[in-house]
Scaffold this motif. Structure first.
Motif, PDB file in Angstrom:
ATOM      1  N   SER A 177       0.815  -1.218   0.000  1.00  0.00           N
ATOM      2  CA  SER A 177       0.000   0.000   0.000  1.00  0.00           C
ATOM      3  C   SER A 177       0.848   1.268   0.000  1.00  0.00           C
ATOM      4  CB  SER A 177      -0.951   0.006   1.195  1.00  0.00           C
ATOM      5  OG  SER A 177      -0.222   0.106   2.405  1.00  0.00           O
ATOM      6  N   LEU A 178       2.159   1.144   0.229  1.00  0.00           N
ATOM      7  CA  LEU A 178       3.031   2.318   0.211  1.00  0.00           C
ATOM      8  C   LEU A 178       3.101   2.887  -1.203  1.00  0.00           C
ATOM      9  CD1 LEU A 178       6.017   1.109   2.444  1.00  0.00           C
ATOM     10  CD2 LEU A 178       4.204   2.728   3.052  1.00  0.00           C
ATOM     11  N   PRO A 179       3.335   4.189  -1.324  1.00  0.00           N
ATOM     12  CA  PRO A 179       3.431   4.787  -2.664  1.00  0.00           C
ATOM     13  C   PRO A 179       4.641   4.254  -3.424  1.00  0.00           C
ATOM     14  CG  PRO A 179       3.918   6.416  -0.957  1.00  0.00           C
ATOM     15  CD  PRO A 179       3.490   5.165  -0.253  1.00  0.00           C
ATOM     16  N   ALA A 180       4.515   4.196  -4.741  1.00  0.00           N
ATOM     17  CA  ALA A 180       5.612   3.736  -5.592  1.00  0.00           C
ATOM     18  C   ALA A 180       6.861   4.588  -5.388  1.00  0.00           C
ATOM     19  CB  ALA A 180       5.182   3.756  -7.059  1.00  0.00           C
ATOM     20  N   ALA A 181       6.689   5.837  -4.973  1.00  0.00           N
ATOM     21  CA  ALA A 181       7.818   6.740  -4.752  1.00  0.00           C
ATOM     22  C   ALA A 181       8.718   6.292  -3.603  1.00  0.00           C
ATOM     23  CB  ALA A 181       7.311   8.153  -4.484  1.00  0.00           C
ATOM     24  N   ASP A 182       8.284   5.337  -2.780  1.00  0.00           N
ATOM     25  CA  ASP A 182       9.103   4.814  -1.688  1.00  0.00           C
ATOM     26  C   ASP A 182      10.057   3.714  -2.150  1.00  0.00           C
ATOM     27  OD1 ASP A 182       7.718   6.572  -0.085  1.00  0.00           O
ATOM     28  OD2 ASP A 182       6.702   5.043   1.099  1.00  0.00           O
ATOM     29  N   PHE A 183       9.990   3.370  -3.438  1.00  0.00           N
ATOM     30  CA  PHE A 183      10.806   2.292  -4.000  1.00  0.00           C
ATOM     31  C   PHE A 183      11.537   2.777  -5.254  1.00  0.00           C
ATOM     32  CE2 PHE A 183       7.149   0.372  -1.959  1.00  0.00           C
ATOM     33  CZ  PHE A 183       7.690  -0.677  -1.235  1.00  0.00           C
ATOM     34  N   HIS A 184      12.723   2.210  -5.481  1.00  0.00           N
ATOM     35  CA  HIS A 184      13.367   2.351  -6.788  1.00  0.00           C
ATOM     36  C   HIS A 184      12.696   1.322  -7.693  1.00  0.00           C
ATOM     37  CE1 HIS A 184      16.677   4.870  -5.385  1.00  0.00           C
ATOM     38  NE2 HIS A 184      16.833   4.043  -4.370  1.00  0.00           N
ATOM     39  N   ASP A 185      12.082   1.765  -8.776  1.00  0.00           N
ATOM     40  CA  ASP A 185      11.446   0.847  -9.718  1.00  0.00           C
ATOM     41  C   ASP A 185      12.526   0.304 -10.644  1.00  0.00           C
ATOM     42  OD1 ASP A 185       9.641  -0.597 -11.195  1.00  0.00           O
ATOM     43  OD2 ASP A 185       8.751   1.146 -12.189  1.00  0.00           O
ATOM     44  N   ILE A 186      12.810  -0.970 -10.530  1.00  0.00           N
ATOM     45  CA  ILE A 186      13.864  -1.605 -11.314  1.00  0.00           C
ATOM     46  C   ILE A 186      13.258  -2.073 -12.641  1.00  0.00           C
ATOM     47  CG2 ILE A 186      15.713  -3.314 -11.269  1.00  0.00           C
ATOM     48  CD1 ILE A 186      15.639  -1.322  -8.807  1.00  0.00           C
ATOM     49  N   THR A 187      13.751  -1.556 -13.744  1.00  0.00           N
ATOM     50  CA  THR A 187      13.119  -1.833 -15.043  1.00  0.00           C
ATOM     51  C   THR A 187      14.024  -2.578 -16.020  1.00  0.00           C
ATOM     52  OG1 THR A 187      13.782   0.347 -15.869  1.00  0.00           O
ATOM     53  CG2 THR A 187      11.598   0.167 -14.843  1.00  0.00           C
ATOM     54  N   SER A 188      15.194  -3.002 -15.575  1.00  0.00           N
ATOM     55  CA  SER A 188      16.069  -3.783 -16.449  1.00  0.00           C
ATOM     56  C   SER A 188      16.592  -4.985 -15.674  1.00  0.00           C
ATOM     57  CB  SER A 188      17.236  -2.925 -16.959  1.00  0.00           C
ATOM     58  OG  SER A 188      18.063  -2.536 -15.874  1.00  0.00           O
ATOM     59  N   GLY A 189      17.093  -5.960 -16.416  1.00  0.00           N
ATOM     60  CA  GLY A 189      17.615  -7.173 -15.807  1.00  0.00           C
ATOM     61  C   GLY A 189      16.613  -8.308 -15.909  1.00  0.00           C
ATOM     62  N   SER A 190      17.110  -9.519 -15.662  1.00  0.00           N
ATOM     63  CA  SER A 190      16.275 -10.709 -15.822  1.00  0.00           C
ATOM     64  C   SER A 190      16.775 -11.842 -14.941  1.00  0.00           C
ATOM     65  CB  SER A 190      16.310 -11.152 -17.289  1.00  0.00           C
ATOM     66  OG  SER A 190      15.694 -12.404 -17.455  1.00  0.00           O
ATOM     67  N   ASN A 191      15.825 -12.657 -14.482  1.00  0.00           N
ATOM     68  CA  ASN A 191      16.141 -13.897 -13.784  1.00  0.00           C
ATOM     69  C   ASN A 191      15.471 -15.064 -14.523  1.00  0.00           C
ATOM     70  OD1 ASN A 191      13.444 -13.608 -13.211  1.00  0.00           O
ATOM     71  ND2 ASN A 191      13.642 -13.821 -10.997  1.00  0.00           N
ATOM     72  N   GLY A 192      15.173 -14.849 -15.797  1.00  0.00           N
ATOM     73  CA  GLY A 192      14.317 -15.747 -16.582  1.00  0.00           C
ATOM     74  C   GLY A 192      13.015 -15.019 -16.870  1.00  0.00           C
ATOM     75  N   PHE A 193      12.582 -14.171 -15.953  1.00  0.00           N
ATOM     76  CA  PHE A 193      11.515 -13.196 -16.159  1.00  0.00           C
ATOM     77  C   PHE A 193      12.215 -11.854 -16.330  1.00  0.00           C
ATOM     78  CE2 PHE A 193       9.579 -16.390 -13.324  1.00  0.00           C
ATOM     79  CZ  PHE A 193       8.509 -16.784 -14.106  1.00  0.00           C
ATOM     80  N   SER A 194      11.617 -10.945 -17.044  1.00  0.00           N
ATOM     81  CA  SER A 194      12.212  -9.631 -17.246  1.00  0.00           C
ATOM     82  C   SER A 194      11.683  -8.628 -16.234  1.00  0.00           C
ATOM     83  CB  SER A 194      11.911  -9.119 -18.661  1.00  0.00           C
ATOM     84  OG  SER A 194      12.552  -9.930 -19.610  1.00  0.00           O
ATOM     85  N   ALA A 195      12.584  -7.806 -15.722  1.00  0.00           N
ATOM     86  CA  ALA A 195      12.171  -6.688 -14.877  1.00  0.00           C
ATOM     87  C   ALA A 195      11.481  -5.662 -15.772  1.00  0.00           C
ATOM     88  CB  ALA A 195      13.383  -6.074 -14.186  1.00  0.00           C
ATOM     89  N   GLY A 196      10.525  -4.940 -15.200  1.00  0.00           N
ATOM     90  CA  GLY A 196       9.818  -3.924 -15.964  1.00  0.00           C
ATOM     91  C   GLY A 196       9.176  -2.921 -15.035  1.00  0.00           C
ATOM     92  N   ALA A 197       8.522  -1.954 -15.600  1.00  0.00           N
ATOM     93  CA  ALA A 197       7.885  -0.896 -14.812  1.00  0.00           C
ATOM     94  C   ALA A 197       6.837  -1.480 -13.873  1.00  0.00           C
ATOM     95  CB  ALA A 197       7.247   0.124 -15.746  1.00  0.00           C
ATOM     96  N   GLY A 198       6.791  -0.958 -12.663  1.00  0.00           N
ATOM     97  CA  GLY A 198       5.844  -1.444 -11.662  1.00  0.00           C
ATOM     98  C   GLY A 198       6.304  -2.769 -11.085  1.00  0.00           C
TER      99      GLY A 198
END
Length: 193
Positions: free
Chosen positions: A128-149
Motif C-alpha cells: 500500500s506504500l506509494p511507488a515513490a518509496d521504492f526504486h522501480d527496477i526496469t532492467s535485468g532478468s532472472n528468466g523473467f524480465s524486470a519492468g515498470a511497476g
C-alpha cells in the motif's frame, strides 16, 4: 517458503554506484521469483500484481544481492588471516530487509506502537506504500524480465530507505543520532563517534 503469504519474499538486484552515490539497479540474474502453483493470491497483492490474478507471486521487494556488488565480510575462522569474502544472494538481501523492518519497528516502539507482524501488517503495508518509496527496477532478468511497476524479478523494487522506513513504521518521521558507542554505555557521550 518465499511463496508463503506470511513471508516477505526478497528478490535481488545488481547495484550501480558512482562513489557512494546511488546510480541505478538492475534485476539480478540469480534472483528468485515467479508465480506459485499452490498459494492463492493474498489480498494485499490485488491491484498491484498483474502477472497473476489468482496465485501468490514473488518477490515482494528487492535489494542488492549480486555477489560482485555485495558487501565484504571478514571471516577469519573459515578463511584465515586473509578472511575477506564478498557476500551476496539472499544471505545479503534478506538480512538487509530485516534490518529495515527492525528500524521501522524501533520507530514504532518509540511511538508506543507494537512491532510489525509479517502477514497482517508488513506485507499489506509494503503493497500500500506509494511507488515513490521504492526504486522501480526496469532492467535485468532472472528468466523473467524486470519492468515498470511490480515484476517477478524485483517485486515492487528496492527501498528508498529514508522514505520507506518512516512510512512502514507509520509514524511520519524517525529522527535521532547514529553513533559508535565506544564505551558501551548506551549514551552518546565524550569519546563516541
Amino acid at each position: 517458503p518465499a511463496y508463503s503469504p506470511n513471508v516477505v519474499a526478497v528478490g535481488g538486484t545488481t547495484l550501480n554506484l558512482s562513489g557512494s552515490t546511488y546510480v541505478s539497479e538492475a534485476g539480478w540474474s540469480g534472483s528468485g521469483g515467479g508465480i506459485s502453483q499452490v498459494e492463492a493470491q493474498p489480498s494485499y497483492q490485488k491491484g498491484v500484481v498483474t502477472q497473476s490474478s489468482s496465485f501468490r507471486t514473488a518477490p515482494d521487494v528487492s535489494i542488492d544481492a549480486n555477489p560482485n556488488t555485495g558487501v565484504a565480510v571478514y571471516d577469519s575462522y573459515d578463511f584465515g588471516t586473509n578472511g575477506w569474502i564478498q557476500v551476496g544472494g539472499t544471505s545479503l538481501s534478506t538480512p538487509m530487509w530485516a534490518g529495515l523492518v527492525a528500524i521501522a519497528d524501533q520507530g514504532r516502539n518509540l511511538a508506543g506502537l507494537t512491532s510489525l507482524d509479517g502477514a497482517t501488517q508488513t506485507l499489506p503495508a509494503l503493497y500500500s506504500l506509494p511507488a515513490a518509496d521504492f526504486h522501480d527496477i526496469t532492467s535485468g532478468s532472472n528468466g523473467f524480465s524486470a519492468g515498470a511497476g511490480y515484476d517477478l524479478v524485483t517485486g515492487r523494487g528496492s527501498p528508498i530507505a529514508n522514505l520507506l522506513v518512516p512510512a512502514l513504521a507509520g509514524v511520519g518521521s524517525i529522527s535521532g543520532t547514529v553513533y559508535q558507542d565506544n564505551n558501551g554505555d548506551g549514551i552518546f557521550d565524550t569519546g563516541d563517534t
